[in-house]
Design a protein around this motif. Structure first.
Motif, PDB file in Angstrom:
ATOM      1  N   UNK A   1       0.842  -1.206   0.000  1.00 16.84           N
ATOM      2  CA  UNK A   1       0.000   0.000   0.000  1.00 16.84           C
ATOM      3  C   UNK A   1       0.879   1.259   0.000  1.00 16.84           C
ATOM      4  N   UNK A   2       1.927   1.252   0.816  1.00 14.68           N
ATOM      5  CA  UNK A   2       2.852   2.391   0.869  1.00 14.68           C
ATOM      6  C   UNK A   2       3.727   2.446  -0.375  1.00 14.68           C
ATOM      7  N   UNK A   3       4.283   1.327  -0.765  1.00 15.96           N
ATOM      8  CA  UNK A   3       5.190   1.278  -1.910  1.00 15.96           C
ATOM      9  C   UNK A   3       4.512   1.797  -3.177  1.00 15.96           C
ATOM     10  N   UNK A   4       3.288   1.354  -3.421  1.00 14.01           N
ATOM     11  CA  UNK A   4       2.594   1.747  -4.639  1.00 14.01           C
ATOM     12  C   UNK A   4       2.269   3.238  -4.676  1.00 14.01           C
ATOM     13  N   UNK A   5       2.157   3.865  -3.520  1.00 13.48           N
ATOM     14  CA  UNK A   5       1.888   5.302  -3.498  1.00 13.48           C
ATOM     15  C   UNK A   5       3.038   6.091  -4.123  1.00 13.48           C
ATOM     16  N   UNK A   6       4.236   5.529  -4.101  1.00 12.45           N
ATOM     17  CA  UNK A   6       5.387   6.181  -4.728  1.00 12.45           C
ATOM     18  C   UNK A   6       5.402   5.972  -6.241  1.00 12.45           C
ATOM     19  N   UNK A   7       4.508   5.133  -6.751  1.00 15.29           N
ATOM     20  CA  UNK A   7       4.480   4.827  -8.178  1.00 15.29           C
ATOM     21  C   UNK A   7       3.310   5.481  -8.896  1.00 15.29           C
ATOM     22  N   UNK A   8       2.549   6.275  -8.167  1.00 22.82           N
ATOM     23  CA  UNK A   8       1.398   6.964  -8.750  1.00 22.82           C
ATOM     24  C   UNK A   8       1.485   8.452  -8.467  1.00 22.82           C
TER      25      UNK A   8
ATOM     26  N   UNK B   1       6.520  -2.395   9.498  1.00 21.00           N
ATOM     27  CA  UNK B   1       6.044  -1.979   8.177  1.00 21.00           C
ATOM     28  C   UNK B   1       7.090  -1.090   7.510  1.00 21.00           C
ATOM     29  N   UNK B   2       7.683  -0.174   8.286  1.00 21.84           N
ATOM     30  CA  UNK B   2       8.720   0.704   7.749  1.00 21.84           C
ATOM     31  C   UNK B   2       9.917  -0.102   7.267  1.00 21.84           C
ATOM     32  N   UNK B   3      10.294  -1.085   8.065  1.00 18.87           N
ATOM     33  CA  UNK B   3      11.413  -1.966   7.689  1.00 18.87           C
ATOM     34  C   UNK B   3      11.081  -2.711   6.394  1.00 18.87           C
ATOM     35  N   UNK B   4       9.864  -3.222   6.298  1.00 22.12           N
ATOM     36  CA  UNK B   4       9.439  -3.919   5.085  1.00 22.12           C
ATOM     37  C   UNK B   4       9.409  -3.003   3.877  1.00 22.12           C
ATOM     38  N   UNK B   5       8.967  -1.759   4.075  1.00 26.34           N
ATOM     39  CA  UNK B   5       8.943  -0.796   2.981  1.00 26.34           C
ATOM     40  C   UNK B   5      10.363  -0.497   2.508  1.00 26.34           C
ATOM     41  N   UNK B   6      11.266  -0.255   3.443  1.00 28.32           N
ATOM     42  CA  UNK B   6      12.653   0.044   3.074  1.00 28.32           C
ATOM     43  C   UNK B   6      13.265  -1.122   2.290  1.00 28.32           C
ATOM     44  N   UNK B   7      12.977  -2.332   2.704  1.00 26.18           N
ATOM     45  CA  UNK B   7      13.491  -3.510   1.985  1.00 26.18           C
ATOM     46  C   UNK B   7      12.876  -3.613   0.592  1.00 26.18           C
ATOM     47  N   UNK B   8      11.575  -3.349   0.478  1.00 26.51           N
ATOM     48  CA  UNK B   8      10.894  -3.423  -0.823  1.00 26.51           C
ATOM     49  C   UNK B   8      11.394  -2.350  -1.777  1.00 26.51           C
ATOM     50  N   UNK B   9      11.634  -1.152  -1.252  1.00 26.85           N
ATOM     51  CA  UNK B   9      12.137  -0.047  -2.072  1.00 26.85           C
ATOM     52  C   UNK B   9      13.490  -0.425  -2.673  1.00 26.85           C
ATOM     53  N   UNK B  10      14.337  -1.053  -1.885  1.00 26.62           N
ATOM     54  CA  UNK B  10      15.642  -1.504  -2.382  1.00 26.62           C
ATOM     55  C   UNK B  10      15.477  -2.672  -3.361  1.00 26.62           C
ATOM     56  N   UNK B  11      14.650  -3.621  -2.999  1.00 22.94           N
ATOM     57  CA  UNK B  11      14.440  -4.824  -3.817  1.00 22.94           C
ATOM     58  C   UNK B  11      13.919  -4.471  -5.211  1.00 22.94           C
ATOM     59  N   UNK B  12      12.920  -3.587  -5.279  1.00 27.06           N
ATOM     60  CA  UNK B  12      12.292  -3.240  -6.551  1.00 27.06           C
ATOM     61  C   UNK B  12      12.911  -1.997  -7.195  1.00 27.06           C
ATOM     62  N   UNK B  13      13.910  -1.422  -6.536  1.00 25.12           N
ATOM     63  CA  UNK B  13      14.626  -0.254  -7.039  1.00 25.12           C
ATOM     64  C   UNK B  13      13.667   0.894  -7.363  1.00 25.12           C
ATOM     65  N   UNK B  14      12.910   1.298  -6.346  1.00 23.74           N
ATOM     66  CA  UNK B  14      11.992   2.430  -6.466  1.00 23.74           C
ATOM     67  C   UNK B  14      12.753   3.652  -5.961  1.00 23.74           C
ATOM     68  N   UNK B  15      13.449   4.300  -6.869  1.00 23.12           N
ATOM     69  CA  UNK B  15      14.369   5.371  -6.497  1.00 23.12           C
ATOM     70  C   UNK B  15      13.675   6.553  -5.826  1.00 23.12           C
ATOM     71  N   UNK B  16      12.435   6.845  -6.207  1.00 25.72           N
ATOM     72  CA  UNK B  16      11.717   7.977  -5.631  1.00 25.72           C
ATOM     73  C   UNK B  16      11.500   7.826  -4.131  1.00 25.72           C
ATOM     74  N   UNK B  17      11.531   6.609  -3.629  1.00 23.17           N
ATOM     75  CA  UNK B  17      11.273   6.369  -2.210  1.00 23.17           C
ATOM     76  C   UNK B  17      12.539   6.069  -1.406  1.00 23.17           C
ATOM     77  N   UNK B  18      13.651   5.903  -2.057  1.00 26.17           N
ATOM     78  CA  UNK B  18      14.868   5.498  -1.341  1.00 26.17           C
ATOM     79  C   UNK B  18      15.327   6.519  -0.317  1.00 26.17           C
ATOM     80  N   UNK B  19      15.356   7.782  -0.688  1.00 24.87           N
ATOM     81  CA  UNK B  19      15.843   8.827   0.209  1.00 24.87           C
ATOM     82  C   UNK B  19      15.016   8.939   1.470  1.00 24.87           C
ATOM     83  N   UNK B  20      13.708   8.982   1.335  1.00 21.14           N
ATOM     84  CA  UNK B  20      12.832   9.129   2.494  1.00 21.14           C
ATOM     85  C   UNK B  20      12.911   7.887   3.396  1.00 21.14           C
TER      86      UNK B  20
END
Length: 123
Positions: A77-84, A98-117
């Motif tokens: 739910x959080x990850x996809x918000x960075x893709x829209x 959840x934050x830990x999972x999001x940080x791992x997913x951002x790295x795993x899927x290479x969602x650059x817009x969310x990496x910094x935050x």
């Protein structure tokens, strides 16, 4: 006459309220079986991994395709918000797991817009 056996009904899974888009052409399924109806192009534009996957398949796939992911619905739910094109989520109140999972997913899927935050929130 004997009745013909009927197939069991397809299981119905909960669908994300935020990501239940009528024009979607891809469905993601979280580890806890919540469905996210999204646009393949959004994922390809914001995630290097999804873009690479699209390049390797060579062409369009079925619109009914369901891709099972290892992340929970809270993380997706959080990850996809960075893709829209929408306000990005406020991560100040997100639970640690959840934050830990999001940080791992951002790295795993290479969602650059969310990496910094995510890096800042993980500190």
């Amino acid at each position: 006459m004997t009745p013909e056996p009927s197939s069991p009904p397809a299981p119905s899974f909960p669908i994300s309220k935020r990501f239940n888009l009528p024009t979607s052409n891809l469905t993601l399924q979280s580890s806890n079986l919540v469905l996210f109806k999204v646009h393949r192009l959004n994922l390809e534009m914001h995630s290097q991994v999804f873009a690479d996957a699209a390049d390797s398949t060579g062409g369009p796939t079925s619109e009914n395709e369901v891709v099972s992911l290892s992340e929970s619905d809270s993380v997706l739910e959080l990850l996809l918000q960075y893709m829209y094109l929408q306000p990005q989520p406020d991560l100040r109140e997100v639970e640690w797991e959840v934050m830990k999972g999001l940080a791992e997913a951002v790295e795993k899927y290479e969602v650059y817009a969310a990496m910094g935050v995510c890096q800042q929130r993980m500190r």
